[in-house]
Write an enzyme that holds these catalytic residues in place. Structure first.
Site, mmCIF file in Angstrom:
data_model
loop_
_atom_site.group_PDB
_atom_site.id
_atom_site.type_symbol
_atom_site.label_atom_id
_atom_site.label_comp_id
_atom_site.label_asym_id
_atom_site.label_seq_id
_atom_site.Cartn_x
_atom_site.Cartn_y
_atom_site.Cartn_z
ATOM 1 N N HIS A 125 0.950 -0.800 0.321
ATOM 2 C CA HIS A 125 -0.155 0.025 0.201
ATOM 3 C C HIS A 125 0.597 1.395 -0.229
ATOM 4 O O HIS A 125 1.764 0.602 0.691
ATOM 5 C CB HIS A 125 -1.210 -0.011 1.739
ATOM 6 C CG HIS A 125 -2.119 1.014 1.255
ATOM 7 N ND1 HIS A 125 -1.775 2.159 0.989
ATOM 8 C CD2 HIS A 125 -3.644 1.240 0.929
ATOM 9 C CE1 HIS A 125 -2.479 3.723 1.512
ATOM 10 N NE2 HIS A 125 -4.025 1.864 1.054
ATOM 11 N N GLU A 136 -4.792 1.704 -7.191
ATOM 12 C CA GLU A 136 -4.723 3.183 -6.600
ATOM 13 C C GLU A 136 -3.666 4.279 -7.258
ATOM 14 O O GLU A 136 -2.767 4.326 -6.010
ATOM 15 C CB GLU A 136 -4.732 2.972 -4.765
ATOM 16 C CG GLU A 136 -5.226 1.396 -4.588
ATOM 17 C CD GLU A 136 -5.701 1.716 -3.185
ATOM 18 O OE1 GLU A 136 -6.336 1.712 -2.563
ATOM 19 O OE2 GLU A 136 -4.549 1.395 -2.491
HETATM 20 P P1 PGA Z 1 -9.771 5.515 0.848
HETATM 21 O O1 PGA Z 1 -8.096 4.640 1.018
HETATM 22 O O2 PGA Z 1 -11.086 4.734 0.198
HETATM 23 O O3 PGA Z 1 -9.790 6.081 1.597
HETATM 24 O O4 PGA Z 1 -9.291 6.409 -0.306
HETATM 25 C C1 PGA Z 1 -8.158 3.210 -0.416
HETATM 26 C C2 PGA Z 1 -7.293 3.302 0.541
HETATM 27 O O5 PGA Z 1 -6.042 3.353 0.769
HETATM 28 O O6 PGA Z 1 -7.327 1.887 0.075
#
Ligand code: PGA
Length: 259
Positions: A97, A169
């Site tokens: 992440h 992401e």
């Molecule tokens: P968020 O986080 O949905 O709050 O944007 C997603 C993540 O960081 O996995």
């Protein structure tokens, strides 16, 4: 969309131990009303894993995941946690992440190594990758994703791919980074398509179909439908909205509806 979507709730460091157990209890109540076909995974902080596991016992609709794990199997790594240490509790684990990459020496090679290690221990990795705001502004998204994918796939054999989930992401779209705008669903689907093509090039089409590709970044009940209705999106990784039981249950319902 796939018939068995994956919906991952990343609780980050947002909840007390008590609040984590209460959230699991509320989700159990809300989700027991739904016929679930997909995998719904919640990822509390390490200390709450045993209690949340106990709370969810007898409720297989909700699976448990960790938010991170170390790339080495054991050793002198103060404060870190190994795959063997999380194995009694989880079936899933988030790897790489962006918030972890910021505070550790987590390179793409180490992310790849961790993902392969997890699979050898029977835990399904959810590997996160994506570009920063600066890389996006410099039009480097395709180059960044291609490099991250190449390094990730290098540690994989074809059979191991069926246990792999990858979450795209865009770092700038994560709610904690207060995005001024969100990515267009069509663009995220385009990036997932690129990722699937890169898997097909490294292996073959059938292998590429077996890897689950998710979108993550500011997903809410209001936005999830537009992302998962795009072709090739197998689910979502949800941060902030996953700590609100009604909101997360609604996200699950909407993803299932689109499947
Ligand atoms: P968020 O986080 O949905 O709050 O944007 C997603 C993540 O960081 O996995």
């Amino acid at each position: 969309m796939t018939a068995r979507p994956v919906i991952v709730g990343n609780w980050k460091m947002q909840l007390s131990h008590k609040a984590s157990v209460e959230l699991a209890r509320s989700l159990k109540k809300l989700l027991s009303k739904h016929e679930l076909t997909g995998h719904v995974v919640v990822c509390p902080s390490y200390p709450s894993l045993p209690a949340v596991q106990a709370e969810l016992s007898g409720f297989p609709q909700l699976a448990l995941g960790a938010q991170h794990v170390h790339w080495e199997e054991r050793g002198a790594w103060t404060g870190e946690v190994s795959v063997a240490q999380i194995r009694p509790f989880v079936r899933w684990c988030i790897v790489g992440h962006s918030e972890q990459r910021l505070c550790t020496e987590l390179t793409d090679e180490r992310v790849s190594r961790t993902a392969a290690l997890l699979i050898r221990h029977g835990i399904a990795p959810v590997v996160c990758l994506g570009e920063t705001a600066q890389q996006r502004a410099a039009d480097e998204t395709v180059a960044v994703i291609s490099r991250q994918m190449r390094l990730l796939l290098a540690a994989f054999t074809r059979p191991a791919l069926s246990h792999l989930t990858i979450a795209y992401e865009p770092i700038w779209a994560i709610s904690a980074n207060e995005p001024a705008m969100l990515p267009e669903p069509m663009d995220t689907a385009g990036t997932l398509l690129l990722m699937r093509k890169l898997i097909a090039n490294a292996f073959d089409d059938e292998a590429a179909r077996r890897v689950r590709l998710l979108y993550g970044g500011s997903v809410t009940a209001a936005t999830v439908g537009s992302y998962v209705r795009e072709p090739g999106v197998d689910g979502v990784l949800v941060g902030s909205a996953s700590t609100h039981p009604m909101e997360f249950a609604e996200i699950v319902r909407l993803v299932e509806e689109a499947a």
